[in-house]
Design a protein around this motif. Structure first.
Motif, PDB file in Angstrom:
ATOM      1  N   UNK A  77       0.807  -1.224   0.000  1.00  0.00           N
ATOM      2  CA  UNK A  77       0.000   0.000   0.000  1.00  0.00           C
ATOM      3  C   UNK A  77       0.841   1.275   0.000  1.00  0.00           C
ATOM      4  N   UNK A  78       1.877   1.411   0.847  1.00  0.00           N
ATOM      5  CA  UNK A  78       2.665   2.649   0.821  1.00  0.00           C
ATOM      6  C   UNK A  78       3.349   2.917  -0.519  1.00  0.00           C
ATOM      7  N   UNK A  79       3.945   1.905  -1.112  1.00  0.00           N
ATOM      8  CA  UNK A  79       4.622   2.113  -2.404  1.00  0.00           C
ATOM      9  C   UNK A  79       3.633   2.524  -3.479  1.00  0.00           C
ATOM     10  N   UNK A  80       2.482   1.853  -3.509  1.00  0.00           N
ATOM     11  CA  UNK A  80       1.480   2.179  -4.522  1.00  0.00           C
ATOM     12  C   UNK A  80       0.933   3.591  -4.304  1.00  0.00           C
ATOM     13  N   UNK A  81       0.767   3.973  -3.043  1.00  0.00           N
ATOM     14  CA  UNK A  81       0.241   5.304  -2.750  1.00  0.00           C
ATOM     15  C   UNK A  81       1.233   6.388  -3.152  1.00  0.00           C
ATOM     16  N   UNK A  82       2.493   6.183  -2.858  1.00  0.00           N
ATOM     17  CA  UNK A  82       3.516   7.158  -3.253  1.00  0.00           C
ATOM     18  C   UNK A  82       3.618   7.217  -4.769  1.00  0.00           C
ATOM     19  N   UNK A  83       3.460   6.075  -5.433  1.00  0.00           N
ATOM     20  CA  UNK A  83       3.479   6.065  -6.899  1.00  0.00           C
ATOM     21  C   UNK A  83       2.369   6.962  -7.444  1.00  0.00           C
ATOM     22  N   UNK A  84       1.178   6.852  -6.872  1.00  0.00           N
ATOM     23  CA  UNK A  84       0.058   7.689  -7.303  1.00  0.00           C
ATOM     24  C   UNK A  84       0.336   9.155  -6.971  1.00  0.00           C
ATOM     25  N   UNK A  85       0.872   9.393  -5.793  1.00  0.00           N
ATOM     26  CA  UNK A  85       1.123  10.771  -5.352  1.00  0.00           C
ATOM     27  C   UNK A  85       2.151  11.486  -6.208  1.00  0.00           C
ATOM     28  N   UNK A  86       3.047  10.732  -6.826  1.00  0.00           N
ATOM     29  CA  UNK A  86       4.142  11.340  -7.587  1.00  0.00           C
ATOM     30  C   UNK A  86       3.986  11.183  -9.093  1.00  0.00           C
ATOM     31  N   UNK A  87       2.775  10.850  -9.540  1.00  0.00           N
ATOM     32  CA  UNK A  87       2.557  10.766 -10.990  1.00  0.00           C
ATOM     33  C   UNK A  87       2.742  12.115 -11.663  1.00  0.00           C
ATOM     34  N   UNK A  88       2.434  13.179 -10.939  1.00  0.00           N
ATOM     35  CA  UNK A  88       2.674  14.535 -11.441  1.00  0.00           C
ATOM     36  C   UNK A  88       4.145  14.864 -11.199  1.00  0.00           C
ATOM     37  N   UNK A  89       4.922  15.091 -12.260  1.00  0.00           N
ATOM     38  CA  UNK A  89       6.363  15.322 -12.100  1.00  0.00           C
ATOM     39  C   UNK A  89       6.713  16.608 -11.341  1.00  0.00           C
ATOM     40  N   UNK A  90       5.726  17.477 -11.119  1.00  0.00           N
ATOM     41  CA  UNK A  90       6.008  18.712 -10.385  1.00  0.00           C
ATOM     42  C   UNK A  90       5.968  18.498  -8.868  1.00  0.00           C
ATOM     43  N   UNK A  91       5.512  17.335  -8.425  1.00  0.00           N
ATOM     44  CA  UNK A  91       5.433  17.059  -6.984  1.00  0.00           C
ATOM     45  C   UNK A  91       6.840  16.905  -6.426  1.00  0.00           C
ATOM     46  N   UNK A  92       7.113  17.651  -5.368  1.00  0.00           N
ATOM     47  CA  UNK A  92       8.441  17.615  -4.748  1.00  0.00           C
ATOM     48  C   UNK A  92       8.390  17.267  -3.262  1.00  0.00           C
ATOM     49  N   UNK A  93       7.310  17.688  -2.577  1.00  0.00           N
ATOM     50  CA  UNK A  93       7.223  17.494  -1.137  1.00  0.00           C
ATOM     51  C   UNK A  93       5.890  16.835  -0.792  1.00  0.00           C
ATOM     52  N   UNK A  94       5.963  15.776   0.018  1.00  0.00           N
ATOM     53  CA  UNK A  94       4.775  14.989   0.346  1.00  0.00           C
ATOM     54  C   UNK A  94       4.632  14.898   1.863  1.00  0.00           C
ATOM     55  N   UNK A  95       3.502  15.421   2.382  1.00  0.00           N
ATOM     56  CA  UNK A  95       3.220  15.341   3.805  1.00  0.00           C
ATOM     57  C   UNK A  95       2.639  13.985   4.172  1.00  0.00           C
ATOM     58  N   UNK A  96       3.042  13.456   5.328  1.00  0.00           N
ATOM     59  CA  UNK A  96       2.616  12.124   5.767  1.00  0.00           C
ATOM     60  C   UNK A  96       1.823  12.228   7.060  1.00  0.00           C
TER      61      UNK A  96
END
Length: 205
Positions: A77-96
């Motif tokens: 689940x975490x890997x798949x979620x991060x994959x979805x979260x970073x599909x946009x190449x402009x994403x740089x910072x992700x809050x957890x």
């Protein structure tokens, strides 16, 4: 789905006696968790399942040990979620937003770093708010105190997070009480999507 036959065949194993995952990580006492997981995996394998989904983010700290118990694929689940979260190449910072176990063990931080983005964990004060939402409110069957949520969201905004991941399935219920900021991704939604697709179903948002 418009009828019974449109749904996927499922085996649901709800193991309420599973020891608390955060407590096990913090105490470095993994054996009771893994013993319980072994029993669960054996039961699922006996049913002939083709995929296993574990709707507990913190449990994924033990992912490698659990996957070693079976040849049946377990969705990470975490890997798949991060994959979805970073599909946009402009994403740089992700809050957890997750339990102390998930955050302190770096369950999502590792996945973020592998994806080339910066994980942003709450400060100790804001992490206390997250834990209170999870344990004092949702797990206890109480209405969530939204002032705690607002403080956490304000922190992530201050830290210029491009995405926020709800990395605990208890946090999924917050959507009932507040519209979450744009760019918020619920790990449980990702797990549902991945489970449907991997089992040959068609996911319709």
């Amino acid at each position: 789905a418009s009828c019974d036959q449109d749904h996927l065949d499922m085996v649901i194993l709800s193991c309420a006696s599973m020891p608390d995952r955060t407590a096990a990580i913090e105490a470095a006492d993994h054996q009771p968790i893994l013993t319980c997981m072994r029993s669960c995996i054996e039961r699922l394998d006996a049913c002939g399942v083709g995929q296993i989904a574990i709707p507990c983010n913190t449990s994924h700290y033990f992912y490698d040990s659990i996957q070693a118990l079976t040849t049946t694929p377990i969705i990470h689940m975490p890997r798949e979620t991060v994959r979805v979260a970073t599909q946009d190449p402009t994403v740089r910072r992700v809050g957890i937003m997750g339990t102390d176990g998930t955050v302190d063990a770096g369950v999502y931080a590792h996945a973020c770093e592998q994806a080339g983005v910066t994980p942003v964990n709450p400060t100790p004060e804001r992490q206390a708010d997250v834990m209170s939402l999870i344990y004092d409110d949702v797990k206890a069957g109480r209405t969530p105190r939204l002032d705690k949520l607002e403080r956490v969201l304000a922190y992530f905004e201050h830290e210029r997070c491009d995405r926020i991941i709800l990395a605990c399935t208890e946090l999924s219920v917050l959507n009932r009480y507040r519209t979450m900021p744009e760019g918020t991704i619920d790990a449980l939604d990702v797990l549902v999507h991945e489970s449907i697709v991997r089992c040959g179903g068609t996911y319709v948002a």
